[in-house]
Scaffold this motif. Sequence first.
Motif, PDB file in Angstrom:
ATOM      1  N   VAL A 185       0.833  -1.191   0.000  1.00 45.53           N
ATOM      2  CA  VAL A 185       0.000   0.000   0.000  1.00 45.53           C
ATOM      3  C   VAL A 185       0.876   1.253   0.000  1.00 45.53           C
ATOM      4  CG1 VAL A 185      -1.770   1.273   1.264  1.00 45.53           C
ATOM      5  CG2 VAL A 185      -1.856  -1.230   1.188  1.00 45.53           C
ATOM      6  N   ALA A 210      -3.668   5.882   4.406  1.00 42.69           N
ATOM      7  CA  ALA A 210      -4.162   4.496   4.463  1.00 42.69           C
ATOM      8  C   ALA A 210      -4.199   4.063   5.915  1.00 42.69           C
ATOM      9  CB  ALA A 210      -3.281   3.563   3.648  1.00 42.69           C
ATOM     10  N   ILE A 246      -8.583   3.960   2.412  1.00 36.54           N
ATOM     11  CA  ILE A 246      -7.640   4.845   1.723  1.00 36.54           C
ATOM     12  C   ILE A 246      -8.380   6.147   1.434  1.00 36.54           C
ATOM     13  CG2 ILE A 246      -6.200   5.177  -0.310  1.00 36.54           C
ATOM     14  CD1 ILE A 246      -5.923   2.149  -0.495  1.00 36.54           C
TER      15      ILE A 246
END
Length: 612
Positions: free
Chosen positions: A458, A523, A533
């Motif tokens: 991420v 996030a 997110i």
Amino acid sequence: MKWPSFFRTIQAKLIIIYVLLILIAMQLIGVYFVSAMKNSLTSNFTKDLQERAELLSVLAADKLGGTGDTGENNPVESLGAIVNNLFNLNGAEIQVLDASGKVLITSYPSHADYVGKKNTQTVVSRALQGIKDNEEYVIDEDNVRKKVVAKPVMNNGKIVGAIYIVASMKELYDTMGRVNNIFISGILLALGMTCVLGVILAHTITHPIKEMTNHATAVAEGSFDQKMPVFGNDEIGQLSEAFNYMTSRLREALIQNEEEKEKLASILTNMSDGVIATDEAGKVILMNRRAGAILGVDEDELAGSDIAQVLGLTPEQADTFTEGTYVTMLLQISPEEEKEKSRHYMVRVTFTPIHRREFGITGTIAVLQDVTEQEKLEASRREFVANVSHELRTPLTTIKSYTEALDNGALDDPPLASRFVGVIQNETERMIRLVTDLLHLSRLDNKEALLRKQPTDVLEMLEDVSDRFSFQMQQKGILAEVRVEEGVQKAPFDRDQIDQVLDNLVSNALKYTPSGGSITMEAALTEGRLLAISVQDTGIGIPKKDLDRIFERFYRVDKARSRNMGGTGLGLSIAREIVLAHGGTISLQSELGQGTKVTFTLPLGDEGGSAS
């Protein structure tokens, strides 16, 4: 009160009819028997008297015909001896008369004073005239019935006297009385036996009927378990069997009716459409749960209400459906709890008359279909078509205009021609982006966009997005920041598609954030183990009135400015469809003049990695 009610029963009627039939039959037989017996006894009694009178007249003819001074014996005395000794009858008087009607001999000693006197009886006069059949029936002063017989006495064709007999019929009638008493006793005994037999016979008939009545009452009260006993193979037994068969068939019919009723009730309750039933006067008699939900009331509250008032029909509309024809109309209905919020439902109402043979129209069925979403979708479709047409028409018109300009001589001016060609290229690219976005949306709508989920870092993904827009941000002096909560490492999703979502969100934030602003990508993990997110900017923000429609296709807050910035109005729509395809959600928070924050969530699975 018990006796009158008893006489109204079938058992009493059968007994009475049976006894009356026996009584009438015995009475007829008795009358015939007594009459025949009386005639027979009377005839025999009369015949015996006539025979005695005839014999005595023969004997008297010799005596009376030879009467005179010559002869040793007196003929009257000898004749008296014959009368007293040979023809003595109990309760009877015999008189021998001469030709003038004078009494010569009498068998009653108490009537000795009659001797020498003339007998003036009619039968005597007739006998002295030569008439042989002389008899009569008399009742004396003592109320005793007597039979009178008179015979002429003839000698050598000459009437020389007469025989007169008076006999009492008391013994004969006493005999008939005894016979009558015996017959009456027999009738009473027969009637008693008839009553007993009638009760037994009536009981054999009425007992099954009483049983059947009790069973019929039980069946009427809903008890179908009892079975009628069959007492024989006669008509009542056949009736009992038919009753049992009828009970079983009725039980099956009621069970089937209850099943159908339950099915109908279940169908009405769980129908997605509302159903209202009215009587012939338009009063509500039945309403299912869905109709109550559409109208915002409990289904039992409107019983007996006028359907025109319930649905808010105008007089013209009410007249239309009361004509008894199939009618469909579109109504706008505001439920009670939603009226203050000014929320309305678009409802398509179909009125169908209920026809009953020989009675005409007995009611109406109204089917309510909530077409609010359908109307919204139809409006969205029309708006979408109009937007697509408008979005394509603008660049096409521009291209056509610049092409005509080039054809009309702009090609001879290289700087101008180069600028026109650039505009045509920009508009063409704009159309390509529009068509590409539409095709992408179409694939998402039709579930044709396959998701290639794989574990994705991420933090790396967000930094790549920041790097892609770093040049534009530097030009506008916008600060980019990436924040990843501790513990968030990898998550399974389609990297390319999520990149497109982030590109759309960051691109929009970049467009509407003035110089010196900031864009933050963050996030984090939610309490429900979802990856959240968000993209937050410090831009111009979105008015509250536009927040509910911001994810609609082609919807722009500032249409002219968005179009000038090269947007197609499909970015947020595509982002929403991609997030939904991943099983997540997307939301937007904004304050006018303070910025916008868009957050989408993605489910975390065990596929290919973890977020911890």
